[in-house]
Every structure is written in C-alpha cells, then in structure tokens.
Write an enzyme that holds these catalytic residues in place. Structure first.
Site, PDB file in Angstrom:
ATOM      1  CE  LYS A   1       0.820   1.313   4.475  1.00 45.32           C
ATOM      2  NZ  LYS A   1       1.668   2.457   4.800  1.00 45.32           N
TER       3      LYS A   1
ATOM      4  N   GLY B   1      10.602  -1.943   6.165  1.00 45.61           N
ATOM      5  CA  GLY B   1      10.936  -0.661   6.816  1.00 45.61           C
ATOM      6  C   GLY B   1      10.774   0.494   5.857  1.00 45.61           C
ATOM      7  CB  ALA B   2       9.916   0.534   2.519  1.00 45.85           C
TER       8      ALA B   2
ATOM      9  CG  LEU C   1       6.329   0.496   0.207  1.00 44.80           C
ATOM     10  CD1 LEU C   1       7.380  -0.191  -0.656  1.00 44.80           C
ATOM     11  CD2 LEU C   1       5.381   1.313  -0.679  1.00 44.80           C
ATOM     12  N   GLY C   2       3.826  -1.297   3.988  1.00 43.49           N
ATOM     13  CA  GLY C   2       2.923  -2.262   4.622  1.00 43.49           C
ATOM     14  C   GLY C   2       3.153  -3.703   4.204  1.00 43.49           C
TER      15      GLY C   2
ATOM     16  N   GLY D   1       4.884  -6.327   5.514  1.00 45.05           N
ATOM     17  CA  GLY D   1       4.679  -7.322   6.580  1.00 45.05           C
ATOM     18  C   GLY D   1       3.209  -7.405   6.965  1.00 45.05           C
ATOM     19  CB  SER D   2       0.599  -4.797   7.449  1.00 47.29           C
ATOM     20  OG  SER D   2       1.296  -4.109   8.446  1.00 47.29           O
ATOM     21  CB  SER D   3       0.371  -6.809   2.620  1.00 40.97           C
ATOM     22  OG  SER D   3      -0.348  -7.368   1.558  1.00 40.97           O
TER      23      SER D   3
ATOM     24  CG  ASP E   1      -0.300  -0.868   8.142  1.00 41.58           C
ATOM     25  OD1 ASP E   1      -0.081  -1.904   8.780  1.00 41.58           O
ATOM     26  OD2 ASP E   1       0.588  -0.221   7.553  1.00 41.58           O
TER      27      ASP E   1
HETATM   28  O1  C5P Z   1       0.365  -0.966  14.977  1.00 44.31           O
HETATM   29  P1  C5P Z   1       1.778  -1.111  14.527  1.00 44.31           P
HETATM   30  O2  C5P Z   1       2.447  -2.319  15.136  1.00 44.31           O
HETATM   31  O3  C5P Z   1       1.958  -1.056  13.060  1.00 44.31           O
HETATM   32  O4  C5P Z   1       2.548   0.149  15.114  1.00 44.31           O
HETATM   33  C1  C5P Z   1       3.949   0.319  15.038  1.00 44.31           C
HETATM   34  C2  C5P Z   1       4.359   1.506  15.907  1.00 44.31           C
HETATM   35  O5  C5P Z   1       3.752   2.716  15.454  1.00 44.31           O
HETATM   36  C3  C5P Z   1       3.953   1.342  17.361  1.00 44.31           C
HETATM   37  O6  C5P Z   1       5.080   1.707  18.125  1.00 44.31           O
HETATM   38  C4  C5P Z   1       2.830   2.323  17.590  1.00 44.31           C
HETATM   39  O7  C5P Z   1       2.964   2.907  18.844  1.00 44.31           O
HETATM   40  C5  C5P Z   1       2.991   3.353  16.490  1.00 44.31           C
HETATM   41  N1  C5P Z   1       1.665   3.723  15.955  1.00 44.31           N
HETATM   42  C6  C5P Z   1       0.975   4.786  16.531  1.00 44.31           C
HETATM   43  N2  C5P Z   1      -0.273   5.113  16.050  1.00 44.31           N
HETATM   44  C7  C5P Z   1      -0.820   4.435  15.014  1.00 44.31           C
HETATM   45  C8  C5P Z   1      -0.124   3.364  14.411  1.00 44.31           C
HETATM   46  C9  C5P Z   1       1.119   3.038  14.912  1.00 44.31           C
HETATM   47  O8  C5P Z   1       1.458   5.423  17.476  1.00 44.31           O
HETATM   48  N3  C5P Z   1      -2.018   4.800  14.543  1.00 44.31           N
END
Ligand code: C5P
Length: 309
Positions: free
Chosen positions: A11, A97-98, A100-101, A103-105, A137
């Site tokens: 994404k 680490g880019a 682009l999501g 790992g989430s995808s 995400d």
């Molecule tokens: O939810 P996720 O694991 O992708 O989040 C990674 C980091 O980004 C977490 O440290 C979280 O605190 C921060 N984050 C945030 N607010 C969001 C999404 C992520 O503070 N809406």
C-alpha cells in the site's frame, strides 16, 4: 501438486495526517490507503505435525524469529478445534521498513488464506479484530483497494472507483522505524489544517495539477530532516512529470503519481541506478477477491494447499 500462489500487495498512503496521541499510546490518523500492484507471494503447504515452518528468499526474514505471518497462524490455531500445521514459502519483493505495509499485507493474507484453506469460516468482524492485534494497517489489507482510514487506521471506508494513475515507487536503502517516527512527529503543527477526509484522487484529469496540494504527509518534516536524501527524491519526482509526490507512511519510500505509463517510465530511468524502483498500478485485492480466487481454484479441482496434504 503445486501450492496456490497468494499475492500480498503493498500500500501507499495518499495523504497522512496525525491528529493526536491517544491514551493507549497510539495516534489517531487521517489517511487514504491505496493498494498497489507491487506484491509478495505466499505459498502454503499443510504439514502433518502442528508446526509453523517458514522459508523465504530473504534469509534474514526466515532467520529473524517470529514474524507477523507466524503470529497470524498462531491466532488461527487458537480459533481452530484441531491442531494444524503449515509450511509457508514467502517470496518477498516489497522492501521492508519502507512504509509500504509489506509485513502487514503478508499477515493479512495469511489470516485470509488459512481461514479459507482450513475452512474455519471466521466472520469478517473476528478477522478484523485479529488483524488489528497484528498491526494498525493490517485491517486495511482485509478490504484492499482504496480506503479512507481513521482511528489507528482501522476505521475504514471504501473510496470508489480505484484511481487510474501510474505509481512510481522509489525505495532507497534506508529503513525508518515507525515507532521512532511517531515519537518524534510534530503533529501539533498540522492540527488546524484541513482534514483529508476526501479522496485525494477524486480530481478530474484537468484539475490534477492540484493533486500535490492534497497529498500531504505529516511524517515528512521529521523523516526528511534526518534523511535529506528522501527529500531530494521527492524533489526529483516533482521536477519530472509527477502530478504529485509524497513519502508513504513513515517512510522511507517516496512515490510519484503519473498520468501515463510513458511519463512514469521516463522518470523511473532517472533513479534506476541508485535505488530500487517499482512501477505499479492501483489494485483491489481483499477478502472478497481472495475468497473468490480460492473457490474458483477449488471448482477447477486444484486444492489450495500444496503437496504434503
Ligand atoms: O500498529 P503497529 O504495530 O503497526 O505500530 C507500530 C508503531 O507505530 C507502534 O510503536 C505504535 O505505537 C505506532 N503507531 C501509533 N499510532 C498508530 C499506528 C502506529 O502510534 N495509529
């Protein structure tokens, strides 16, 4: 017998505003997620023993301890009555680490594919809960396409139709920590600005010179300060034929939006020697499409799992 390939698409964020910090430590966002054709591919094979085995063309991911796909697997094992094992072959293309999501995808596709292949029939609402536990995400990837996202990113509404632009993704060899970016972002500065509760892409072609004004990402200030080479990529995209250019999520990817394939390819050549680049189109690939894909393959009597059944 070959396992079915499951694509897991990347994404980009088309505009991203951080509205404030919440009591639970997360931040409330206002963004548009757009799924694009750059993708990883996952192959699942059932194992006799109730274990999770991962192999990956990027050895550091296979060796690096539990990843999000394994978390997704464990959540579904808990939801199942029988012990189930899987061997996952993960072919990565989406830079990590880019922003682009990737790992989430991969995690979302693991949830969706195993829910189908194991015939668990978990309802969408349950899958959405599990997805949010995996990451902010991940719920977007259950829907796919083009969505407006609020809350942590899980309050989603679909924006129709998919935009028709070409997306040039430039991924420099820089990995940005999302939590570092959230901790350092100066969101107070943009609180008064217009919310992006619109589709940044709902512009007629003859208005598209205004696209750049709409595609604002709050993370750019802090991330560009630390990595000035990313700001330079954005400038280079804009001085090419990009209608708009922006960082995706908390970076490090910077993308350009183009009206034609030719214009995107011309600009791609400027970056090719220094950075990974991908030319992509918007796509729609969520639960509905994945379920249809598995059903149509079952109708052709191709099982979704590979050898080892
Ligand atoms: O939810 P996720 O694991 O992708 O989040 C990674 C980091 O980004 C977490 O440290 C979280 O605190 C921060 N984050 C945030 N607010 C969001 C999404 C992520 O503070 N809406």
């Amino acid at each position: 017998m070959k396992a079915l390939p499951f694509p897991a698409y990347a994404k980009i964020n088309v505009g991203l505003r951080i509205l404030g910090r919440r009591e639970d430590g997360y931040h409330n966002l206002d963004t548009n997620f757009l799924q694009i054709s750059l993708h990883d591919t996952l192959f699942f094979e059932r194992t006799a023993a109730p274990v999770f085995e991962l192999s990956c063309n990027w050895p550091e991911l296979a060796a690096g301890g539990a990843n999000l796909c394994e978390h997704a697997y464990r959540m579904l094992v808990e939801a199942s009555v029988q012990p189930l094992g899987v061997r996952l072959r993960l072919e990565k293309r989406i830079p990590t680490g880019a922003g682009l999501g990737g790992g989430s995808s991969d995690a979302a596709v693991t949830l969706l594919a195993l829910n189908q292949l194991w015939q668990l029939d978990l309802p969408v609402s349950r899958l959405e809960e599990l997805a949010l536990q995996l990451g902010s995400d991940v719920p977007f990837f259950l829907r796919g396409g083009y969505c407006h996202g609020q809350g942590r990113g899980e309050i989603l509404s679909t924006i129709d139709p998919l935009p028709e632009y070409w997306i040039l993704v430039v991924a420099p060899p820089v990995s940005v920590s999302t939590s570092w970016a959230y901790q350092n972002v100066k969101f107070g500065l943009t609180n008064g600005q217009k919310s992006s509760t619109f589709s940044a892409f709902k512009l007629k072609i003859n208005e598209s010179s205004h696209l750049g004004e709409r595609v604002h990402n709050d993370f750019e200030a802090i991330v560009f300060e630390r990595y000035p080479e990313l700001a330079a990529i954005k400038q280079q995209l804009l001085s090419g034929k990009a209608l708009a250019a922006s960082m995706s999520g908390s970076g490090s990817t910077v993308y350009g939006v183009f009206e034609t394939q030719e214009a995107a390819q011309q600009t791609q050549r400027l970056f090719q020697d220094q950075h990974k680049t991908f030319l992509a189109r918007p796509v729609q690939w969520g639960k509905r499409e994945l379920d249809q894909y598995v059903s149509s393959c079952a109708a052709d009597s191709q099982p979704g799992f590979g050898a080892g059944l």
